[in-house]
Motif scaffolding. Structure first.
Motif, PDB file in Angstrom:
ATOM      1  N   UNK B  10       1.188  -0.871  -0.310  1.00 14.15           N
ATOM      2  CA  UNK B  10       0.115  -0.154  -0.096  1.00 14.15           C
ATOM      3  C   UNK B  10       0.841   0.879  -0.203  1.00 14.15           C
ATOM      4  N   UNK B  11       2.189   1.314   0.799  1.00 18.59           N
ATOM      5  CA  UNK B  11       2.899   2.183   1.446  1.00 18.59           C
ATOM      6  C   UNK B  11       3.339   2.796  -0.616  1.00 18.59           C
ATOM      7  N   UNK B  12       4.093   1.354  -0.582  1.00 12.70           N
ATOM      8  CA  UNK B  12       4.718   1.468  -2.156  1.00 12.70           C
ATOM      9  C   UNK B  12       3.839   1.859  -3.255  1.00 12.70           C
ATOM     10  N   UNK B  13       2.450   2.698  -3.533  1.00 15.56           N
ATOM     11  CA  UNK B  13       1.592   2.169  -4.260  1.00 15.56           C
ATOM     12  C   UNK B  13       1.867   1.585  -5.166  1.00 15.56           C
ATOM     13  N   UNK B  14       1.513   0.341  -4.846  1.00 20.13           N
ATOM     14  CA  UNK B  14       1.142  -1.007  -5.678  1.00 20.13           C
ATOM     15  C   UNK B  14      -0.244  -1.788  -5.512  1.00 20.13           C
ATOM     16  N   UNK B  15      -0.680  -1.166  -4.583  1.00 17.47           N
ATOM     17  CA  UNK B  15      -2.282  -1.673  -5.146  1.00 17.47           C
ATOM     18  C   UNK B  15      -2.226  -1.531  -3.602  1.00 17.47           C
ATOM     19  N   UNK B  16      -3.898  -2.617  -3.428  1.00 19.96           N
ATOM     20  CA  UNK B  16      -5.070  -1.930  -1.853  1.00 19.96           C
ATOM     21  C   UNK B  16      -4.261  -3.869  -0.917  1.00 19.96           C
ATOM     22  N   UNK B  17      -5.212  -3.156   0.077  1.00 21.33           N
ATOM     23  CA  UNK B  17      -4.940  -4.586   0.799  1.00 21.33           C
ATOM     24  C   UNK B  17      -4.823  -5.935   0.026  1.00 21.33           C
ATOM     25  N   UNK B  18      -6.083  -6.075  -1.327  1.00 14.44           N
ATOM     26  CA  UNK B  18      -5.638  -7.066  -2.621  1.00 14.44           C
ATOM     27  C   UNK B  18      -4.378  -7.315  -2.863  1.00 14.44           C
ATOM     28  N   UNK B  19      -3.428  -7.137  -2.582  1.00 18.73           N
ATOM     29  CA  UNK B  19      -1.745  -7.372  -3.254  1.00 18.73           C
ATOM     30  C   UNK B  19      -1.752  -7.182  -1.909  1.00 18.73           C
ATOM     31  N   UNK B  32       5.905   5.835  -4.191  1.00 21.05           N
ATOM     32  CA  UNK B  32       4.700   5.769  -3.049  1.00 21.05           C
ATOM     33  C   UNK B  32       4.818   7.026  -1.754  1.00 21.05           C
ATOM     34  N   UNK B  33       4.930   6.576  -0.508  1.00 20.83           N
ATOM     35  CA  UNK B  33       4.335   7.865   0.064  1.00 20.83           C
ATOM     36  C   UNK B  33       5.776   8.415   0.378  1.00 20.83           C
ATOM     37  N   UNK B  90      -1.313  -0.934  10.135  1.00 22.01           N
ATOM     38  CA  UNK B  90      -1.255  -2.486   9.502  1.00 22.01           C
ATOM     39  C   UNK B  90      -0.294  -3.504  10.006  1.00 22.01           C
TER      40      UNK B  90
END
Lengths: 448, 173
Positions: B10-19, B32-33, B90
């Motif tokens: 998530x923080x890397x900007x690679x998607x949400x929980x589903x990833x 990302x962040x 998280x």
């Protein structure tokens, strides 16, 4: 400038977020949320906005088939005050570390003690009274009283309990028995007090606490909430809080959600009764026409990222975020783009929901769109469907699509700035493309 | 001061929980962040030189292998300090942060620190004495800016090997 703003906002968010009463109200409402959504779906099936729908099913199930479904919806939103008093009693007990189940049941009993239970009716043999609980006191008209009673009763209950005015059982008695005896005196005192309050209100021209609260508190407060000004304050402050990493709606809802909720359910009741819908600024207005696709209406942003993003970073994040975005989930954008603490993106992040609010307000005020029917759709309902189902008008669905397109226009210059910066970073080392990516496959045994 | 950040998906900007099951990867540069912490790092003369990431579920499922790979990559990139986080509440990411910061401290000369919210009680209880875990708000809580500043200050002091006892008392668990 951001630092100064943060100095002002942080204490407010802190206070609102930590205030036990506001947290209890916010969470207490959430307890009834799933029931209201399910009840709404039953109502929606009974009144699906397609001409001939009712007649079509009447062929199979007979005339008046809708009333069967209405029993379910009625069982939820006609007792919304009871759900509220239980929910708030429970969550407030949790906040102040009182006995939760005892707290919530003493709250509902106190609420019913205050309720007029001699219902006048016109019988065959003339006027008579009926000993009953009336939906007119358990529905939306009682919501604010439910909030007050839920908080007060639990507060008093806990206060007496802490004073130690309880019946203590010898050791070895099962905990369930000990707890119920311990709750006896505190419950008794709460019930006695509310009994006295009931008598007190009986002596005033208001006749009941329900009438009093509705007249002096609920109606005026809803009047204030039911305005474009309140919506603007709500939507702008939600966005600004998000910029500082604070879950904006969680803060602002602690103030606004009881009002929006009540307005929605009043529309729902009118919708069920086939009456004209009274309010514009309902919870559905907020969820479906103000900030769809998550805080900041970032659905437009995600579409742009996929469509016009040139840098790998923007394009990839856009692709990953578009499906969740359609269902209103934008966590990857908020933290991954990021929106939080990103001064470039704050402007459209405030601007787009604000624009949506004003344009929607105009569309509803001028009668271009029919008011929302109060049906509590799950907030994950995709755009277009949500507009249609909540108003029964295709225009609303199209209007939502137009809002998304306008949102794209506003977001465009800002995402371009970010995109350009990222692209520059990515192209800075054109011949060293592999260097840019760190691959774990390159690790040799020596590294390990 | 060259900073290496370790993110979850998530923080890397690679998607949400589903990833949560994405394999580890990284970038030389900012992803990302990073923009959140960037101004705070700049104040202590720090700059993010590279970012590594891994799905938090992937990490848990392949922990032993991942620990070795991450340490290997940290050695190879050789930053001045490694920041594992900010992990908010998280759970999986908080766990990954604490474990990796600990392993980096154990196996390299490069100082590593973690940051997470108090909701991760179990992780904090287990690791607070062996890893510097900076306090931060949960997702959507107040005080993010302040905690990012604290992370940066601690990172600098750990890099310069200054005495951090008092600072730790104030900003860590």
């Amino acid at each position: 400038m951001f630092n100064k703003l943060e100095d002002v906002l942080m204490p407010i968010a802190d206070k609102l977020g930590k205030n036990k009463i506001l947290v209890a109200i916010r969470d207490g409402f959430l307890i009834s949320m799933p029931l209201i959504i399910v009840g709404s779906l039953f109502l929606l099936i009974a009144n699906f906005p397609i001409p001939g729908w009712s007649e079509f099913w009447a062929r199979f199930f007979g005339e008046g088939w809708e009333s069967y479904l209405s029993t379910v919806s009625r069982a939820t939103f006609n007792i919304i005050s009871l759900l509220t008093v239980i929910g708030i009693g429970y969550s407030y007990a949790r906040e102040i570390e009182a006995d939760r189940i005892q707290g919530s049941i003493v709250a509902i009993v106190s609420f019913i003690i205050l309720m007029p239970t001699d219902i006048a009716y016109e019988g065959v043999e003339g006027p008579a009274t009926l000993s009953a609980i009336s939906f007119s006191f358990t529905g939306t008209n009682g919501i604010f009283l439910a909030m007050v009673v839920g908080l007060l009763s639990v507060q008093i209950f806990h206060w007496v309990y802490k004073k130690g005015w309880t019946i203590k059982m010898p050791e070895g008695v099962p905990p369930a028995v000990t707890d119920s005896f311990a709750a006896l005196i505190p419950s008794g005192i709460v019930m006695l007090l509310f009994f006295l309050v009931r008598i007190g209100f009986g002596l005033t021209p208001y006749e009941s606490a329900h009438n009093f609260i509705y007249t002096v508190l609920q109606a005026p407060l809803m009047g204030v909430g039911n305005s474009l000004g309140a919506q603007i304050v709500y939507v702008v402050s939600s966005s600004i809080f998000w910029f500082f990493g604070i879950n904006g709606p969680a803060v602002t809802n602690s103030v606004f959600s009881p009002i929006f909720r009540t307005l929605s359910i009043e529309n729902l009741a009118a919708f069920e009764a086939g009456l004209p819908l009274p309010h514009i600024y309902t919870g559905q207005f907020v969820d479906l026409f103000q900030t769809f696709g998550g805080g900041g209406s970032t659905l437009s942003l995600v579409i742009l990222m996929v469509a016009v993003g040139k840098s790998q970073r923007i394009k990839k994040l856009g692709k990953l975020s578009i499906v969740p975005g359609i269902f209103g989930i934008n966590e990857p954008i908020i933290f991954g783009l990021p929106i939080v603490l990103n001064p470039v993106m704050i402007i459209p992040f405030i601007g787009v929901p604000l624009m949506n609010t004003i344009l929607s307000a105009i569309a509803f005020e001028t009668g271009f769109l029919p008011y929302t029917n109060g049906v509590a759709l799950p907030w994950t309902t995709p755009l277009g469907f949500s507009g249609y189902l909540s108003t029964g008008s295709l225009r609303a669905a199209i209007f939502q699509v137009i809002l998304v397109i306008l949102g794209c226009v506003v977001y465009y210059p800002f995402i371009k700035v970010l995109d350009k910066n990222y692209l520059k970073d990515e192209q800075a080392k054109p011949s060293e493309d592999e260097l840019e990516d760190i691959s774990f496959d390159d690790l040799s045994m020596e590294d390990l | 001061m060259n900073v290496l950040m370790i993110f979850d998906q998530i923080q890397a900007g690679m998607g949400g929980k589903e990833k949560a099951d994405i394999a580890p990867g990284g970038k030389k540069g900012e992803i990302g962040s990073v923009p959140m912490i960037k101004p705070h790092l700049a104040e202590v003369d720090g700059k993010v030189s590279a970012c590594l990431y891994c799905g938090d579920k992937y990490f848990k499922d392949n922990q032993e292998e991942l620990e070795r790979k991450m340490i290997g990559m940290v050695k190879k990139l050789n930053p001045d300090v490694v920041i594992c986080g900010p992990a908010y509440n998280y759970e999986g990411y908080a766990y990954m942060s604490a474990v990796l910061a600990h392993k980096i401290n154990e196996n390299t000369d490069i100082p590593g620190l973690a940051a997470m919210s108090k909701e991760n009680q179990d992780v904090i209880a287990k690791y607070k004495d062996i890893v510097n875990i900076v306090k931060m708000p949960k997702k959507g809580g107040t005080g993010l800016n302040k905690s990012l500043s604290n992370i940066s200050i601690l990172a600098e002091k750990m890099f310069k090997k200054e005495n951090i006892e008092q600072l730790k008392k104030d900003i860590c668990y």
